[in-house]
Design a protein around this motif. Structure first.
Motif, mmCIF file in Angstrom:
data_model
loop_
_atom_site.group_PDB
_atom_site.id
_atom_site.type_symbol
_atom_site.label_atom_id
_atom_site.label_comp_id
_atom_site.label_asym_id
_atom_site.label_seq_id
_atom_site.Cartn_x
_atom_site.Cartn_y
_atom_site.Cartn_z
ATOM 1 N N UNK A 1 0.830 -1.198 0.000
ATOM 2 C CA UNK A 1 0.000 0.000 0.000
ATOM 3 C C UNK A 1 0.869 1.253 0.000
ATOM 4 N N UNK A 2 1.939 1.248 0.769
ATOM 5 C CA UNK A 2 2.841 2.393 0.832
ATOM 6 C C UNK A 2 3.520 2.605 -0.531
ATOM 7 N N UNK A 3 3.940 1.538 -1.171
ATOM 8 C CA UNK A 3 4.571 1.647 -2.491
ATOM 9 C C UNK A 3 3.597 2.181 -3.541
ATOM 10 N N UNK A 4 2.351 1.741 -3.483
ATOM 11 C CA UNK A 4 1.333 2.218 -4.424
ATOM 12 C C UNK A 4 1.092 3.704 -4.242
ATOM 13 N N UNK A 5 1.008 4.142 -3.007
ATOM 14 C CA UNK A 5 0.794 5.571 -2.743
ATOM 15 C C UNK A 5 1.982 6.381 -3.250
ATOM 16 N N UNK A 6 3.197 5.900 -3.007
ATOM 17 C CA UNK A 6 4.381 6.622 -3.461
ATOM 18 C C UNK A 6 4.446 6.687 -4.984
ATOM 19 N N UNK B 1 2.117 6.751 -7.116
ATOM 20 C CA UNK B 1 1.078 7.634 -7.655
ATOM 21 C C UNK B 1 1.171 9.055 -7.111
ATOM 22 N N UNK B 2 2.230 9.375 -6.405
ATOM 23 C CA UNK B 2 2.375 10.707 -5.819
ATOM 24 C C UNK B 2 3.091 11.647 -6.777
ATOM 25 N N UNK B 3 3.080 12.922 -6.446
ATOM 26 C CA UNK B 3 3.720 13.934 -7.282
ATOM 27 C C UNK B 3 5.238 13.851 -7.237
ATOM 28 N N UNK B 4 5.798 13.181 -6.271
ATOM 29 C CA UNK B 4 7.259 13.118 -6.163
ATOM 30 C C UNK B 4 7.884 12.286 -7.285
ATOM 31 N N UNK B 5 7.098 11.497 -7.982
ATOM 32 C CA UNK B 5 7.633 10.698 -9.095
ATOM 33 C C UNK B 5 7.326 11.312 -10.460
ATOM 34 N N UNK B 6 6.764 12.522 -10.480
ATOM 35 C CA UNK B 6 6.384 13.183 -11.726
ATOM 36 C C UNK B 6 7.503 14.122 -12.164
ATOM 37 N N UNK B 7 7.899 14.021 -13.418
ATOM 38 C CA UNK B 7 8.911 14.909 -13.990
ATOM 39 C C UNK B 7 8.210 16.070 -14.699
ATOM 40 N N UNK B 8 8.868 17.196 -14.762
ATOM 41 C CA UNK B 8 8.319 18.346 -15.479
ATOM 42 C C UNK B 8 8.319 18.061 -16.978
ATOM 43 N N UNK B 9 7.304 18.560 -17.671
ATOM 44 C CA UNK B 9 7.187 18.322 -19.111
ATOM 45 C C UNK B 9 7.395 19.560 -19.955
ATOM 46 N N UNK B 10 7.819 20.675 -19.334
ATOM 47 C CA UNK B 10 8.044 21.898 -20.095
ATOM 48 C C UNK B 10 9.180 21.684 -21.096
ATOM 49 N N UNK B 11 8.969 22.097 -22.322
ATOM 50 C CA UNK B 11 10.022 21.952 -23.321
ATOM 51 C C UNK B 11 9.771 22.875 -24.513
#
Length: 83
Positions: free
Chosen positions: A4-9, A11-21
């Protein structure tokens, strides 16, 4: 509990990279020559030339990141002569 902890992590914003280009999609340069009744024009066009700047540090392409295959650059040369 760990699953459950791994699933929450994941799907969190901490694993999202910026897409500006800023992407160079298409560039064309041409020249026309005229002499008497003859018209000649030449044009060089390049497409899918790559990313000029991106905000993420991982150097991920935000459009093609899932496929892992980047598009190839395409070049074309056009020549028109009218008599």
């Amino acid at each position: 509990l760990n699953d459950n902890r791994n699933t929450i992590y994941m799907n969190s914003e901490s694993t999202v990279e910026r897409g500006d280009h800023i992407r160079l999609q298409q560039v064309a340069i041409g020249k026309t020559f005229k002499k008497n009744q003859t018209h000649c024009s030449i044009q060089l066009t390049g497409e899918q030339l790559g990313i000029l700047w991106q905000a993420n540090k991982a150097k991920l392409d935000p459009i093609y990141y899932r496929s892992g295959i980047l598009p190839t650059s395409t070049w074309s040369l056009q020549l028109n002569v009218n008599f």
